[in-house]
Design an enzyme around this catalytic site. Structure first.
Site, PDB file in Angstrom:
ATOM      1  N   GLY A   1       0.801  -1.208   0.000  1.00 38.44           N
ATOM      2  CA  GLY A   1       0.000   0.000   0.000  1.00 38.44           C
ATOM      3  C   GLY A   1       0.837   1.263   0.000  1.00 38.44           C
ATOM      4  O   GLY A   1       0.416   2.295  -0.520  1.00 38.44           O
TER       5      GLY A   1
ATOM      6  N   GLU B   1       1.763   1.822  -3.543  1.00 38.65           N
ATOM      7  CA  GLU B   1       0.568   2.274  -4.256  1.00 38.65           C
ATOM      8  C   GLU B   1       0.285   3.747  -3.959  1.00 38.65           C
ATOM      9  O   GLU B   1      -0.111   4.504  -4.844  1.00 38.65           O
ATOM     10  CB  GLU B   1      -0.620   1.394  -3.860  1.00 38.65           C
ATOM     11  CG  GLU B   1      -0.506  -0.026  -4.423  1.00 38.65           C
ATOM     12  CD  GLU B   1      -1.519  -0.987  -3.837  1.00 38.65           C
ATOM     13  OE1 GLU B   1      -2.230  -1.636  -4.616  1.00 38.65           O
ATOM     14  OE2 GLU B   1      -1.600  -1.091  -2.595  1.00 38.65           O
TER      15      GLU B   1
END
Length: 259
Positions: free
Chosen positions: A110, A113
């Site tokens: 994450g 991302e």
């Protein structure tokens, strides 16, 4: 603004957000919610013209909160979590104020991302990148399968995602994931320097430039050129355009008031 998992500072038109969730700044729901609140405030704060996003300590963001993922027991819960992260990262990507990721350490899952959703990425030479979700029996859910493919290419994205390997900052630079690699100890300094440089430009032109680029990528070249001409016409009516052109002719530094 006061947060539990973020530090927020405003430094002369540049907002600096530091994820501060020891030991490795995982992105749990609480952190995502606080980050959304901070970004929404910056969008409407006329004092902010650029944003730097970094992590406290030795990690940028090590990934999502694995305990929260482990507790998911249904497809609906999983999809809801993914959409929460996607919507926030879409908000970052679509901001008309540039967001610069200062990647000061591990940038995984994450965290990667999130970095990819930022407009510009500056990495320290000790940073590590990767999408290791496959090692947990899952896939990237906050946009990793989409943004990595767009930043690099399909083959590289498949290799990174299917192996779950970690990659150096230099390799991330080589494949187009990061804009610059700098010495580890100067990554935040360099990110701030770039942000402050951008903040000297006209705010309307900054926003319209980002809009033209994003809309161009979403459509055909013909559509992009048509929209670029429209936006160029809009900025030609601004006080900033008058100031910028006059300053050039008078051989002085322009002072933009973002209007």
């Amino acid at each position: 603004m006061e947060f539990e998992r973020l530090n927020y500072e405003l430094e002369d038109r540049v907002a600096v957000i530091t994820i501060n969730h020891p030991p490795v700044n995982t992105l749990g729901m609480k952190t995502l919610q606080e980050l959304e609140t901070a970004l929404e405030a910056m969008c409407v704060d006329s004092r902010v013209k650029a944003v730097v996003l970094t992590g406290q300590g030795k990690a940028f963001i090590a990934g999502a909160d694995i305990k929260e993922i482990a507790a998911i027991s249904s497809q609906e819960e999983g999809e809801r979590l993914a959409r929460t992260g996607q919507q926030l990262f879409d908000q970052i990507e679509k901001m008309k104020k540039p967001v610069i990721a200062a990647v000061n350490g591990v940038c995984l899952g994450g965290g990667m991302e999130l970095a990819m959703a930022c407009h510009i990425r500056i990495a320290g030479d000790q940073a590590k990148f990767g999408q290791p979700e496959i090692n947990l029996g899952i896939i990237p859910g906050f946009g990793g399968t989409q943004r990595l493919t767009r930043l690099t290419n399909r083959s590289i994205a498949i290799e990174w995602i299917l192996t779950g390997n970690l990659y150096s900052a230099e390799e991330a630079y080589r494949v187009g994931v990061v804009n610059h690699v700098v010495p580890h100890e100067s990554v935040l300094v360099e990110a701030k320097k770039l942000a402050h440089h951008i903040a000297t430009k006209g705010g309307i032109a900054i926003a319209k430039s980002i809009e033209a680029i994003d809309q161009g990528l979403a459509g055909t070249l013909e559509e992009g050129l048509k929209n670029e001409a429209k936006l160029f016409g809009e900025v030609c009516t601004t006080d900033d355009k008058q100031e910028g052109t006059q300053a050039f002719l008078e051989k002085r530094v322009p002072f933009f008031e973002d209007k």
